[in-house]
Design an enzyme around this catalytic site. Structure first.
Site, PDB file in Angstrom:
ATOM      1  N   GLU A 285      -3.961  -0.283   8.007  1.00 16.80           N
ATOM      2  CA  GLU A 285      -2.803   0.143   8.816  1.00 16.80           C
ATOM      3  C   GLU A 285      -2.950  -0.423  10.216  1.00 16.80           C
ATOM      4  O   GLU A 285      -4.016  -0.324  10.832  1.00 16.80           O
ATOM      5  CB  GLU A 285      -2.727   1.673   8.972  1.00 16.80           C
ATOM      6  CG  GLU A 285      -2.257   2.405   7.762  1.00 16.80           C
ATOM      7  CD  GLU A 285      -2.131   3.911   8.004  1.00 16.80           C
ATOM      8  OE1 GLU A 285      -1.931   4.349   9.160  1.00 16.80           O
ATOM      9  OE2 GLU A 285      -2.257   4.651   7.012  1.00 16.80           O
TER      10      GLU A 285
ATOM     11  N   HIS B 120      -3.163  10.918   0.601  1.00 16.64           N
ATOM     12  CA  HIS B 120      -2.651  10.705   1.957  1.00 16.64           C
ATOM     13  C   HIS B 120      -2.042  12.037   2.407  1.00 16.64           C
ATOM     14  O   HIS B 120      -0.858  12.136   2.685  1.00 16.64           O
ATOM     15  CB  HIS B 120      -1.642   9.558   1.968  1.00 16.64           C
ATOM     16  CG  HIS B 120      -1.397   8.946   3.315  1.00 16.64           C
ATOM     17  ND1 HIS B 120      -1.571   7.593   3.567  1.00 16.64           N
ATOM     18  CD2 HIS B 120      -0.995   9.485   4.489  1.00 16.64           C
ATOM     19  CE1 HIS B 120      -1.262   7.339   4.842  1.00 16.64           C
ATOM     20  NE2 HIS B 120      -0.899   8.476   5.424  1.00 16.64           N
TER      21      HIS B 120
ATOM     22  N   ASN C 198      -7.844   1.675   9.604  1.00 11.22           N
ATOM     23  CA  ASN C 198      -6.544   1.935  10.226  1.00 11.22           C
ATOM     24  C   ASN C 198      -6.776   1.940  11.731  1.00 11.22           C
ATOM     25  O   ASN C 198      -7.571   2.750  12.228  1.00 11.22           O
ATOM     26  CB  ASN C 198      -5.996   3.301   9.810  1.00 11.22           C
ATOM     27  CG  ASN C 198      -5.697   3.379   8.319  1.00 11.22           C
ATOM     28  OD1 ASN C 198      -5.858   2.405   7.596  1.00 11.22           O
ATOM     29  ND2 ASN C 198      -5.248   4.539   7.871  1.00 11.22           N
TER      30      ASN C 198
ATOM     31  N   TYR D  15      -4.911   1.569  15.692  1.00  9.84           N
ATOM     32  CA  TYR D  15      -3.699   1.518  16.505  1.00  9.84           C
ATOM     33  C   TYR D  15      -3.994   1.322  17.983  1.00  9.84           C
ATOM     34  O   TYR D  15      -3.225   0.730  18.702  1.00  9.84           O
ATOM     35  CB  TYR D  15      -2.912   2.826  16.339  1.00  9.84           C
ATOM     36  CG  TYR D  15      -2.323   2.978  14.955  1.00  9.84           C
ATOM     37  CD1 TYR D  15      -1.042   2.520  14.680  1.00  9.84           C
ATOM     38  CD2 TYR D  15      -3.060   3.547  13.919  1.00  9.84           C
ATOM     39  CE1 TYR D  15      -0.497   2.636  13.415  1.00  9.84           C
ATOM     40  CE2 TYR D  15      -2.531   3.664  12.646  1.00  9.84           C
ATOM     41  CZ  TYR D  15      -1.249   3.207  12.393  1.00  9.84           C
ATOM     42  OH  TYR D  15      -0.709   3.305  11.138  1.00  9.84           O
TER      43      TYR D  15
ATOM     44  N   GLU E 143      -7.714   8.423   6.138  1.00 13.57           N
ATOM     45  CA  GLU E 143      -7.992   9.006   7.451  1.00 13.57           C
ATOM     46  C   GLU E 143      -8.553  10.423   7.381  1.00 13.57           C
ATOM     47  O   GLU E 143      -7.899  11.380   7.825  1.00 13.57           O
ATOM     48  CB  GLU E 143      -6.729   8.999   8.318  1.00 13.57           C
ATOM     49  CG  GLU E 143      -6.177   7.603   8.546  1.00 13.57           C
ATOM     50  CD  GLU E 143      -5.013   7.564   9.541  1.00 13.57           C
ATOM     51  OE1 GLU E 143      -4.595   8.635  10.013  1.00 13.57           O
ATOM     52  OE2 GLU E 143      -4.543   6.463   9.842  1.00 13.57           O
TER      53      GLU E 143
ATOM     54  N   ARG F 140       0.852  -1.195   0.000  1.00 14.43           N
ATOM     55  CA  ARG F 140       0.000   0.000   0.000  1.00 14.43           C
ATOM     56  C   ARG F 140       0.885   1.241   0.000  1.00 14.43           C
ATOM     57  O   ARG F 140       1.695   1.424   0.926  1.00 14.43           O
ATOM     58  CB  ARG F 140      -0.913  -0.010   1.236  1.00 14.43           C
ATOM     59  CG  ARG F 140      -1.751   1.227   1.313  1.00 14.43           C
ATOM     60  CD  ARG F 140      -2.750   1.257   2.471  1.00 14.43           C
ATOM     61  NE  ARG F 140      -3.338   2.585   2.440  1.00 14.43           N
ATOM     62  CZ  ARG F 140      -3.551   3.352   3.483  1.00 14.43           C
ATOM     63  NH1 ARG F 140      -3.290   2.919   4.702  1.00 14.43           N
ATOM     64  NH2 ARG F 140      -4.041   4.568   3.337  1.00 14.43           N
TER      65      ARG F 140
HETATM   66  O1  IFM Z   1       2.102   7.728   9.977  1.00  8.62           O
HETATM   67  C1  IFM Z   1       0.724   7.718  10.130  1.00  8.62           C
HETATM   68  C2  IFM Z   1       0.045   7.529   8.789  1.00  8.62           C
HETATM   69  O2  IFM Z   1       0.409   8.509   7.882  1.00  8.62           O
HETATM   70  C3  IFM Z   1      -1.454   7.599   8.967  1.00  8.62           C
HETATM   71  N1  IFM Z   1      -1.885   6.692   9.986  1.00  8.62           N
HETATM   72  C4  IFM Z   1      -1.202   6.705  11.252  1.00  8.62           C
HETATM   73  C5  IFM Z   1       0.286   6.600  11.036  1.00  8.62           C
HETATM   74  C6  IFM Z   1       1.014   6.621  12.401  1.00  8.62           C
HETATM   75  O3  IFM Z   1       0.753   7.810  13.052  1.00  8.62           O
END
Ligand code: IFM
Length: 452
Positions: free
Chosen positions: A359, A124, A299, A301, A170, A80
């Site tokens: 992500e 992006h 995405n 985290y 995002e 990606r």
């Molecule tokens: O680096 C970023 C990415 O550009 C978008 N998603 C989160 C990642 C980590 O912060």
């Protein structure tokens, strides 16, 4: 003989890694590329930690062949990456720059030669600066229209076998970090502009999906990548529960509902309307935004644990970080069940649809040992635990098709500059040397075994 994995994935499951143009390419002024809002923002003193910029970064623009060879060796099925809009349209519109497009042609060719599927994000965050100056960027509907034109140009001119296209990465982070909090480009601090930008980014997504459906020969699929995090109340009090619901609405439902159901969530729209002048929503907008997509990119985290604030105009309360939990270098709580909750929740609330984790990953402090290795056990534990939860979500009926580690390479982490390393591959930003971390070998093994 490969080990038999306990957490096995479906045979056609896609294992990938992700990056984005501004974060890795460098070559900020080469071959006719125009300026992006991130070029300008990062050149502005005080905006980025240590005054760093993406001018050179991983120099992937020149090292892309070597980088693809790392991907091939790792066994990635898919890669990606994003297209820098001002590399292809230096002014954002009208006159394309063939040399810019050529770079992506060479990259895609290299991927094809190595049997790696291209997963291409169109935006992006590196908007052409010219559109920011002339039209006020994402504050205006015009930018969404120009995004539609740029997307159509990419669909027509970047020949790919079986690509996945991602319209916008995002939208929440980009709209609010860049237009409400001023921490990202273009550095605006105004909630109304941020809400406008959010609506226009969603419109842009709809324009691109429409262009894809009109032009596509049937090759490839299209979706969007949303940053989604589960929000949990810190206690059972009504105040905490309501605050958690609101934050979930602001961050998650404000993007999921329009794209998947064609409406903004009423609670958040009303809440915003009490405080801000809202964007004009024209009659056809919601139909455009909710044109059917082929997959949803997620995405993820962390999760947010939230407590009600005391002030009346406190929108999102306080995100709390209990000391007994584990945190990444970004200060984000490590919370693997959150990805399971998200995947199953989306399936339940919005219906079963193809999902990709576009992500997932972690920044940790990396150091070389005496033998010159980086034993990033914390990153391996993070990835292992999140991947296991993905497997659990598959068992529970989520139609998860693939998983992408953020990130292939250490890179420019926006306002943090190069101080946060997310890569499977360590990058020495002085020499451009790439060194595999232990997590890269570990991921190679996961892919070879199709599971853990
Ligand atoms: O680096 C970023 C990415 O550009 C978008 N998603 C989160 C990642 C980590 O912060």
């Amino acid at each position: 003989m490969p080990a038999i994995p306990r957490y096995r994935f479906p045979n056609n499951f896609t294992w990938g890694a992700a990056t984005s143009a501004y974060q890795i390419e460098g070559a900020w002024q080469e071959d006719g590329k125009g300026e992006s809002i991130w070029d300008l923002f990062s050149h502005n003193p005080g905006k980025i930690m240590n005054g760093e910029t993406g001018n050179v970064s991983c120099n992937h623009y020149h090292y892309y062949r070597e980088d693809v060879s790392h991907m091939a060796r790792m066994g990635l099925n898919a890669y990606r990456f994003s297209v820098s809009w001002p590399r292809v349209f230096p002014e954002g519109k009208s006159k394309p720059n063939p040399r810019g497009l050529d770079f992506y042609r060479r990259l895609v060719e290299e991927l094809h030669q190595n049997n790696i599927q291209p997963v291409i994000t169109l935006h992006h965050w590196d908007l052409p600066q010219s559109l920011q100056e002339k039209y006020n960027g994402w504050a205006s509907r015009d930018t969404a229209m120009y995004f539609g034109e740029y997307s159509a140009y990419m669909f027509e001119n970047l020949e790919c076998e079986n690509p996945l296209w991602i319209t916008i990465n995002e939208p929440w982070v980009f709209a609010f970090m860049g237009h409400a909090f001023g921490l990202h480009a273009p550095g605006v601090v105004d909630m109304e502009t941020a809400i406008n930008a959010a609506h226009h980014l969603l419109l842009a997504h709809g324009q691109a999906v429409t262009a894809f459906r009109d032009l596509s020969s049937g090759e490839g699929q299209i979706g969007i990548a949303l940053d989604l995090s589960q929000v949990h109340p810190a206690s059972n009090s009504d105040a905490d529960i309501n605050t958690a619901r609101r934050l979930d609405g602001i961050k998650n439902r404000f993007f999921l509902d329009p794209v998947l159901q064609g409406n903004y969530p009423a609670d958040i729209w009303d809440f915003y309307s009490d405080h801000f002048k809202m964007p004009e929503v024209k009659p056809a907008d919601m139909k455009l935004i909710s044109r059917s997509i082929d997959f949803l990119g997620i995405n993820n985290y962390t999760r947010h644990l939230v407590q009600a604030g005391s002030a009346e105009d406190d929108f999102i309360g306080n995100i709390i970080n209990p000391p007994e939990k584990e945190y990444t270098e970004m200060g984000w709580e490590v919370y693997p069940p959150g990805i399971y909750e998200l995947l199953t929740r989306i399936t339940e609330e919005y219906g079963k649809m193809p999902l990709y984790v576009t992500e997932n990953g972690a920044a940790f402090y990396d150091e070389f040992d005496a033998e010159g290795n980086i034993n990033d056990e914390a990153r391996i534990n993070f990835l292992r635990d999140y991947i296991k939860q993905c497997r659990h979500a598959l068992e529970e009926g989520a139609d998860l098709r693939g998983y992408f580690v953020w990130s292939l390479l250490d890179n420019f982490e926006w306002s943090y500059g190069y101080s946060k390393r997310f890569g499977l591959i360590y990058v020495d930003f002085l020499t451009e040397k790439r060194v595999w971390k232990k997590s890269a070998y570990w991921y190679q093994n996961v892919i070879a075994n199709n599971g853990i």
